[in-house]
Design a protein around this motif. Structure first.
Motif, mmCIF file in Angstrom:
data_model
loop_
_atom_site.group_PDB
_atom_site.id
_atom_site.type_symbol
_atom_site.label_atom_id
_atom_site.label_comp_id
_atom_site.label_asym_id
_atom_site.label_seq_id
_atom_site.Cartn_x
_atom_site.Cartn_y
_atom_site.Cartn_z
ATOM 1 N N ASP A 236 0.838 -1.140 -0.162
ATOM 2 C CA ASP A 236 -0.036 0.029 0.008
ATOM 3 C C ASP A 236 0.879 1.285 -0.036
ATOM 4 O OD1 ASP A 236 -2.637 -1.510 0.637
ATOM 5 O OD2 ASP A 236 -1.355 -2.164 2.421
ATOM 6 N N PHE A 237 0.873 2.196 -1.143
ATOM 7 C CA PHE A 237 1.544 3.300 -1.074
ATOM 8 C C PHE A 237 0.880 4.330 -1.974
ATOM 9 C CE2 PHE A 237 3.528 0.886 -4.584
ATOM 10 C CZ PHE A 237 3.529 1.851 -5.381
ATOM 11 N N LEU A 238 1.176 5.506 -1.409
ATOM 12 C CA LEU A 238 0.758 6.702 -2.321
ATOM 13 C C LEU A 238 1.903 7.367 -3.155
ATOM 14 C CD1 LEU A 238 -1.801 9.082 -2.612
ATOM 15 C CD2 LEU A 238 -0.827 10.257 -0.821
ATOM 16 N N ILE A 252 -3.134 -0.292 -3.515
ATOM 17 C CA ILE A 252 -3.864 -0.793 -2.363
ATOM 18 C C ILE A 252 -3.569 -2.294 -2.768
ATOM 19 C CG2 ILE A 252 -5.942 -1.209 -1.069
ATOM 20 C CD1 ILE A 252 -6.691 1.551 -1.773
ATOM 21 N N ASN A 253 -3.176 -3.071 -1.674
ATOM 22 C CA ASN A 253 -2.975 -4.587 -1.585
ATOM 23 C C ASN A 253 -2.254 -4.721 -2.994
ATOM 24 O OD1 ASN A 253 -4.335 -4.894 0.759
ATOM 25 N ND2 ASN A 253 -6.435 -4.957 -0.464
ATOM 26 N N GLY A 254 -1.119 -4.237 -3.348
ATOM 27 C CA GLY A 254 -0.431 -4.356 -4.485
ATOM 28 C C GLY A 254 -0.922 -4.079 -5.828
ATOM 29 N N GLN A 255 -2.089 -3.594 -5.962
ATOM 30 C CA GLN A 255 -2.786 -3.330 -6.999
ATOM 31 C C GLN A 255 -3.112 -1.586 -7.288
ATOM 32 O OE1 GLN A 255 -6.318 -5.470 -7.812
ATOM 33 N NE2 GLN A 255 -5.507 -7.202 -6.724
ATOM 34 N N LEU A 256 -2.910 -1.205 -8.621
ATOM 35 C CA LEU A 256 -3.008 0.079 -9.097
ATOM 36 C C LEU A 256 -4.459 0.405 -8.704
ATOM 37 C CD1 LEU A 256 -1.653 2.814 -9.845
ATOM 38 C CD2 LEU A 256 -2.175 2.006 -12.359
ATOM 39 N N PHE A 257 -4.947 1.529 -7.860
ATOM 40 C CA PHE A 257 -6.360 1.715 -7.747
ATOM 41 C C PHE A 257 -6.715 2.975 -8.535
ATOM 42 C CE2 PHE A 257 -9.651 4.200 -5.206
ATOM 43 C CZ PHE A 257 -10.537 2.908 -5.449
#
Length: 415
Positions: A236-238, A252-257
């Motif tokens: 999870d990163f911004l 989020i959870n390793g996926q591009l949101f």
């Protein structure tokens, strides 16, 4: 323009946009109907881990050795994999590491910005082979189409003729709602309103003969970090990207949101306190446009900021003031985001020299830890690893992921 056909294209049906349907499971399947899924799984693992032997892939995925051999053989025949030198162990046959073949496929990434456009030709390993750039006062659909009509054939001509049919698609990274914020770029509203009625993906497809997908520019840059970035990445990163305006992406959870409209983590409009205590939008203080405005007001030429990301020719006082204010704005935005999301890290990148990125990252960390962090678990503040090419590279990653990778976050990891 003809396109390469691979084993994956000959197997399971695809969802619109090239994404394989039903990729929720990360482990492989030995059923023939899952061949395309398994091929994507193998390619995703090789992109994530680097060269792997067949035995390593079988162990990680749970696929049988025979299934892995069939998949690897098909991918190698399609030109997507390259053999390494055999590695001899203490017992048994030597293992042969397999890696992605640079010439296996090529992708075009178009970064469309408010001051310039870059079109890059990217190979299967993520290396930029060639780039064309166009600088303008402001973008119009006609300018972009003319640039693409000229640059696409020129870039494809840099490849040997035998590889030109391996150009597999184009991604476009551009700000959404280009007709907004025109007061900051000094563009005529009427000229920018032309974007409201332009289907740029369809227009570019007609000009180039390629499939074209459009994504928000900062989101695409964040996607480049996911697909091509180096080093350990938290789940999870911004992500902040300094362009003409500051932009963002969220993982989020390793996926591009990307959100409902594809514009999630559009951090520019976030309200943060300025030095005078009044609330201001982040884009007014943490953007290259605000640095350019300060330079112009002091009689310094800012035009080179849009032509090349480095070096910058800025007086120390102006640069120091801008970096301090930008870092304080980022820190305030990070506090707000961290109150809503449990972020493992914040990554900072942009169209700027590496040493400026490092200093902004350092100042943002310092500003964050001067704030009241009660109730906040502060994320790590880190530099991005892609740099100025992130938007164009992220654009190229769109067709690459659509055709050859599992959904982000679906790749199985050891441990």
């Amino acid at each position: 323009m003809p396109q390469v056909t691979t084993a994956m294209d000959r197997q399971s049906p695809e969802a619109p946009g090239g994404a394989i349907m039903g990729t929720a499971g990360a482990r492989g399947s030995n059923q023939s109907g899952m061949r395309a899924h398994n091929e994507r799984l193998v390619l995703s693992l090789l992109r994530q881990h680097g060269a792997l032997a067949k035995t390593d892939i079988a162990r990680i995925t749970g696929l049988s050795a025979q299934t892995v051999s069939v998949i690897m053989r098909a991918l190698e025949q399609d030109g997507l994999l390259a053999r390494g030198e055999p590695v001899r162990g203490k017992i048994g046959q030597p293992s042969v590491p397999m890696s992605l073949a640079a010439d296996g496929a090529f992708f075009l990434g178009l970064k469309l910005g408010r001051r310039s456009a870059d079109l890059s030709l990217v190979d299967f390993t993520g290396k930029v082979r060639a780039t064309r750039r166009r600088v303008y006062r402001y973008p119009t659909p006609d300018q972009v189409l003319a640039f693409a009509a000229e640059a696409v054939p020129a870039l494809c001509a840099t490849l040997p003729e035998t590889l030109r049919d391996r150009v597999a698609g184009m991604g476009v990274a551009m700000p959404f709602q280009l007709w907004s914020w025109v007061q900051f770029i000094g563009a005529p509203q009427a000229a920018m309103d032309a974007w409201r009625s332009t289907d740029i993906a369809a227009e570019l497809a007609a000009v180039t003969g390629l499939s074209v997908t459009v994504q928000n520019d900062a989101t695409a840059a964040c996607g480049a970090e996911l697909v091509f970035g180096t080093g350990e990445k938290p789940n999870d990163f911004l992500y902040f990207y300094f362009g003409y305006f500051i932009g963002g992406g969220l993982v989020i959870n390793g996926q591009l949101f990307t959100g409902r409209s594809g514009n999630a983590a559009g951090v520019g409009p976030m309200l943060v306190p300025g030095r005078d205590g009044r609330m201001r939008r982040l884009l007014t203080i943490a953007s290259l446009s605000s640095l350019a405005a300060a330079m112009d007001a002091a009689g310094e030429d800012s035009s080179h900021l849009w032509e090349n990301p480095a070096p910058w020719h800025v007086s120390p006082t102006i640069l120091d003031d801008w970096m301090t204010e930008a870092a304080e704005g980022l820190a305030a935005a990070i506090i707000s985001a961290s109150a809503l999301l449990e972020l493992g890290a914040v990554l900072i990148d942009g169209w700027m020299p590496a040493e400026i990125r490092a200093e902004i990252t350092r100042r943002t960390h310092a500003s964050l830890h001067r704030m009241d962090l009660q109730g906040i678990d502060p994320p790590q503040i880190r530099e991005g690893t892609i740099g100025p090419e992130a938007r164009a590279l992220g654009a190229a990653a769109i067709p690459l992921a659509q055709r050859y990778l599992l959904e982000q976050g679906a790749v199985l990891t050891e441990g």
